[in-house]
Design an enzyme around this catalytic site. Structure first.
Site: not given
Length: 171
Positions: A116, A135
């Site tokens: 991330d 995401d």
């Protein structure tokens, strides 16, 4: 099906490129401030889901993802709607992008940590989860699917109206 496949491929490609750039260009613990602090690029490896939920159950996420991928594959045979193809393509691309991390990144197969790197309003996810392109694709695809469902747009390209809803409920 072509729109679904192209959308998914674009999502996976963009996700993997940004993850590669992030792992090579960012250092954990040294966020990069952009857009006046609206967005930070903060390298993070997440073993869980959003907000690191389920960190102890990393092996579950690839199994759920495989089920979602199979369901989308099954749905694609009946798909005749471009908006639904885009929505499902985004979900598929996002799912595959993070599945790749779960399968091929450390610490190992079915336990890999997702990369991330996007944090909004703060460098360490103080206000919202740190996320990645996969995401984002998943979230946008799910929201689009909900909107399509709520507006009566069917996966076969037809559109539910109040009269067809009444016919289905009385049948």
């Amino acid at each position: 099906m072509a729109v679904l496949a192209i959308t998914a491929m674009l999502a996976v490609t963009l996700d993997q490129i940004t993850k590669e750039l992030s792992t090579n260009g960012l250092t954990e613990g040294e966020p990069v401030r952009i857009l006046g602090g609206l967005v930070y690029l903060s390298l993070l490896r997440n073993s869980g889901a959003a907000f690191s939920l389920g960190s102890g159950y990393t092996w579950v996420f690839p199994l759920v993802t495989l089920a979602v991928v199979c369901w989308i594959g099954w749905m694609s045979a009946r798909l005749r709607s471009v908006p639904w193809a885009v929505a499902l393509g985004l979900v598929l691309g996002g799912a595959l992008g993070n599945l790749g991390d779960r399968l091929f990144r450390a610490p190992g197969v079915f336990q890999g940590h997702v990369v991330d790197m996007i944090s909004v309003f703060g460098p360490y996810g103080e206000y919202f989860a740190v996320f990645n392109i996969a995401d984002s694709c998943l979230s946008v695809g799910v929201v689009l699917a909900v909107l399509l469902e709520l507006t009566g747009r069917q996966r076969d390209g037809s559109r539910l109206t109040k009269s067809t809803t009444k016919e289905k409920t009385t049948a």
